[in-house]
Motif scaffolding. Structure first.
Motif, short mmCIF file in Angstrom:
data_model
loop_
_atom_site.label_atom_id
_atom_site.label_comp_id
_atom_site.label_asym_id
_atom_site.label_seq_id
_atom_site.Cartn_x
_atom_site.Cartn_y
_atom_site.Cartn_z
N GLN A 43 0.82 -1.21 0.00
CA GLN A 43 0.00 0.00 0.00
C GLN A 43 0.86 1.27 0.00
O GLN A 43 0.40 2.32 -0.45
CB GLN A 43 -0.93 -0.05 1.22
CG GLN A 43 -1.71 1.20 1.53
CD GLN A 43 -2.77 1.54 0.48
OE1 GLN A 43 -3.17 0.68 -0.30
NE2 GLN A 43 -3.19 2.78 0.44
N GLU A 44 2.11 1.20 0.50
CA GLU A 44 2.98 2.38 0.44
C GLU A 44 3.36 2.72 -1.00
O GLU A 44 3.84 3.81 -1.28
CB GLU A 44 4.24 2.19 1.30
CG GLU A 44 3.97 2.37 2.79
CD GLU A 44 5.23 2.30 3.65
OE1 GLU A 44 6.31 1.96 3.14
OE2 GLU A 44 5.10 2.57 4.86
N ARG A 45 3.17 1.78 -1.92
CA ARG A 45 3.35 2.02 -3.36
C ARG A 45 2.09 1.49 -4.05
O ARG A 45 2.14 0.51 -4.79
CB ARG A 45 4.61 1.32 -3.87
CG ARG A 45 5.86 1.69 -3.07
CD ARG A 45 7.12 1.11 -3.67
NE ARG A 45 7.43 1.78 -4.92
CZ ARG A 45 8.13 2.93 -5.00
NH1 ARG A 45 8.59 3.50 -3.92
NH2 ARG A 45 8.37 3.47 -6.16
N LEU A 46 0.98 2.18 -3.78
CA LEU A 46 -0.33 1.59 -4.08
C LEU A 46 -0.67 1.55 -5.56
O LEU A 46 -1.71 1.04 -5.94
CB LEU A 46 -1.43 2.28 -3.26
CG LEU A 46 -1.86 3.71 -3.56
CD1 LEU A 46 -2.99 3.72 -4.57
CD2 LEU A 46 -2.33 4.37 -2.28
N ALA A 60 -4.52 8.77 -18.31
CA ALA A 60 -3.14 8.40 -18.63
C ALA A 60 -2.62 7.35 -17.65
O ALA A 60 -2.87 7.46 -16.44
CB ALA A 60 -2.25 9.63 -18.59
N PRO A 61 -1.85 6.35 -18.13
CA PRO A 61 -1.30 5.34 -17.22
C PRO A 61 -0.20 5.93 -16.35
O PRO A 61 0.41 6.94 -16.70
CB PRO A 61 -0.73 4.28 -18.16
CG PRO A 61 -0.46 5.02 -19.44
CD PRO A 61 -1.47 6.11 -19.53
N GLY A 62 0.03 5.30 -15.18
CA GLY A 62 1.18 5.66 -14.35
C GLY A 62 1.06 7.00 -13.64
O GLY A 62 2.03 7.48 -13.07
N HIS A 63 -0.13 7.63 -13.64
CA HIS A 63 -0.28 8.94 -13.02
C HIS A 63 -0.77 8.84 -11.57
O HIS A 63 -0.87 9.86 -10.90
CB HIS A 63 -1.21 9.83 -13.84
CG HIS A 63 -0.54 10.42 -15.04
ND1 HIS A 63 0.21 9.65 -15.92
CD2 HIS A 63 -0.48 11.68 -15.50
CE1 HIS A 63 0.69 10.43 -16.86
NE2 HIS A 63 0.30 11.67 -16.64
N SER A 64 -1.12 7.65 -11.12
CA SER A 64 -1.33 7.33 -9.71
C SER A 64 -2.64 7.83 -9.08
O SER A 64 -3.00 8.99 -9.20
CB SER A 64 -0.19 7.88 -8.83
OG SER A 64 1.03 7.32 -9.23
N LEU A 65 -3.28 6.90 -8.39
CA LEU A 65 -4.40 7.22 -7.51
C LEU A 65 -3.87 7.31 -6.09
O LEU A 65 -2.75 6.90 -5.80
CB LEU A 65 -5.50 6.15 -7.59
CG LEU A 65 -6.10 5.86 -8.96
CD1 LEU A 65 -7.34 4.97 -8.81
CD2 LEU A 65 -6.46 7.14 -9.71
N GLY A 66 -4.71 7.82 -5.16
CA GLY A 66 -4.30 7.95 -3.76
C GLY A 66 -5.35 7.37 -2.83
O GLY A 66 -6.40 6.87 -3.27
N PHE A 67 -5.08 7.47 -1.53
CA PHE A 67 -5.94 6.87 -0.50
C PHE A 67 -7.40 7.31 -0.65
O PHE A 67 -8.32 6.49 -0.66
CB PHE A 67 -5.41 7.27 0.89
CG PHE A 67 -6.29 6.80 2.01
CD1 PHE A 67 -6.14 5.53 2.55
CD2 PHE A 67 -7.27 7.63 2.54
CE1 PHE A 67 -6.96 5.10 3.59
CE2 PHE A 67 -8.09 7.20 3.57
CZ PHE A 67 -7.93 5.94 4.10
N ASN A 68 -7.64 8.63 -0.76
CA ASN A 68 -9.02 9.11 -0.81
C ASN A 68 -9.75 8.66 -2.07
O ASN A 68 -10.98 8.59 -2.09
CB ASN A 68 -9.07 10.64 -0.66
CG ASN A 68 -8.87 11.05 0.80
OD1 ASN A 68 -9.47 10.46 1.71
ND2 ASN A 68 -8.04 12.04 1.03
N ASP A 69 -8.99 8.38 -3.14
CA ASP A 69 -9.62 7.87 -4.37
C ASP A 69 -10.24 6.50 -4.12
O ASP A 69 -11.28 6.16 -4.68
CB ASP A 69 -8.60 7.79 -5.50
CG ASP A 69 -8.07 9.15 -5.90
OD1 ASP A 69 -8.83 10.13 -5.80
OD2 ASP A 69 -6.89 9.24 -6.29
#
Ligand SMILES: NC(=O)c1ccc[n+]([C@@H]2O[C@H](COP(=O)([O-])OP(=O)(O)OC[C@H]3O[C@@H](n4cnc5c(N)ncnc54)[C@H](O)[C@@H]3O)[C@@H](O)[C@H]2O)c1
Length: 373
Positions: A275-278, A313-322
């Motif tokens: 999860q630290e690299r989610l 776009a790929p690789g742009h990352s989601l976060g916890f609140n998402d």
């Protein structure tokens, strides 16, 4: 159609996260009505008014019982401390409201069972805050497992570590009181168990151990108070599918900030996720020639739904609140009769049975069968 009327109880860390989700679910997904932030409840009127203004709720109260009875409320977000979950969720269900209740479901198995009974009787939707299962990368792991890409799964290891209680001088809070539950098993352990449940199924038996690294903690302005809960817990587990496993959770783990490290091993491959690299999955399969075998990294991308609803776009990352927004969409889907992925009160009891078994096992110092209670 008018969107759901939302009632929020508790406006701390999770209350804010639920609010962000209720606000974002319509624009992100584009296929649901925008919910209405109807009323929130807090411990006193001053805090309730301040938070209603900050978070954008139409009304505020210091009485959560009036919130669950409020005709403007269709669904209740329960984001208050653990000890209140049963009373709040049951009252909301009895008032005919849908419920989105934070984990842990309850601090004692009989309470969780009463919550499940209330959900069954009400016919309303009742889901729990198990956001980590909603990660699109976890969805990819499910597909990899369902397709049998790892072969026969024989071992799973899940560790959840944070360091917010690593400092012996960290202040005493409700999380160190026995009325919040056993401690880190309820606080953290339920998250790995939710992942194990959706990825690999139920737990058959456990051999648990729980530890208190610090005997007491400072109380602001009044000395020190004895810690009543465990900050460290470990368990050997055996799954219904026969695989062996290890669960290790620690909220006093120096240097770890938000680690939920999952490793799954099978006869034809393995995977690792943290999860630290989610937004990353490490995947190893044996279908390549030996000289090209090894773990490869897959980054989250629009091909891992519903990532595509957030970013094209790929690789742009989601976060916890998402993940909370995805969970909110799953809840609304359940209300609309869709078979969305969510831990409902039925699954929640399965998790609580395992927590209860770990605690009983730690008490007797040996293996305990989960179904034995
Ligand atoms: N799903 C997750 O990843 C996750 C993460 C953190 C916490 N949680 C869970 O969310 C719940 C809340 O934790 P938190 O970290 O947000 O706590 P918190 O202390 O930040 O917030 C709790 C809020 O509830 C309010 N409150 C307390 N008693 C109340 C009452 N009787 N009526 C109305 N409001 C009341 C408090 O004033 C506070 O604002 C806990 O059950 C916790 O286990 C879940």
């Amino acid at each position: 159609m008018v969107g759901l009327g939302v009632g929020l109880i508790g406006t701390g860390y999770m209350g804010k996260s639920h609010t962000l989700a209720w606000n974002s679910v319509a624009p992100v997904f584009g296929d649901v009505e925008r919910p209405r932030l109807a009323v929130l409840a807090e411990v006193n009127q001053e805090r309730a008014d301040r938070k209603a203004s900050e978070l954008g709720f139409a009304r505020a109260t210091d009485d959560w019982r009036s919130l669950v009875a409020d005709p403007a409320v269709d669904v209740v977000s329960v984001a208050a401390p653990n000890e209140f979950h049963p009373a709040m969720a049951i009252a909301a269900l009895e008032a005919g409201k849908h419920v989105w209740c934070e984990k842990p479901m309850a601090i004692a198995l009989p309470d969780a069972e009463r919550m499940r009974a209330a959900a069954r009787t009400s016919g309303r939707v009742a889901v729990l805050g198990y956001n980590y299962i909603q990660n699109p990368i976890v969805g990819l792991i499910r597909r990899i497992l369902d397709e049998g890409r790892l072969g026969a799964v024989n071992h799973v290891r899940v560790e959840m570590d944070e360091d917010y209680m690593a400092d012996p001088e960290a202040p005493f809070s409700w999380k160190s009181e026995a009325r919040s539950g056993h401690g880190v098993v309820d606080d953290f352990g339920v998250h790995p168990l939710s992942l194990i449940l959706v990825l690999l199924g139920g737990v058959r038996r456990v051999c648990g151990h729980m530890a208190k690294p610090y005997a007491d903690r400072p109380v602001a302005g009044s000395g020190r108070r004895a810690v009543e809960t465990s900050d460290i817990a470990s368990a050997l587990i055996e799954l219904d599918i026969g695989a062996s496993g290890i669960l290790a959770v620690n909220r006093a783990a120096g240097g770890r900030k938000g680690r939920i490290a999952v490793q799954i091993f099978g006869s034809h491959g393995a995977l690792a996720y943290d999860q630290e690299r989610l937004n990353e999955l490490q995947l190893y399969t044996t279908d390549l020639p030996p000289e090209r075998q090894g773990f490869r990294t897959i980054l989250s991308a629009p091909s891992h739904p519903p990532y595509d609803r957030f970013v094209p776009a790929p690789g742009h990352s989601l976060g916890f609140n998402d993940l909370k927004i995805i969970e909110c969409r799953a809840l609304i889907g359940r209300i609309r009769g869709e078979a969305t992925l969510a831990i409902d009160f039925e699954d929640g009891v399965a998790i609580e049975r395992t927590v209860d078994a770990i605690a009983r096992s730690a008490g007797v110092g040996g293996w305990v069968t989960v179904a034995d209670r």
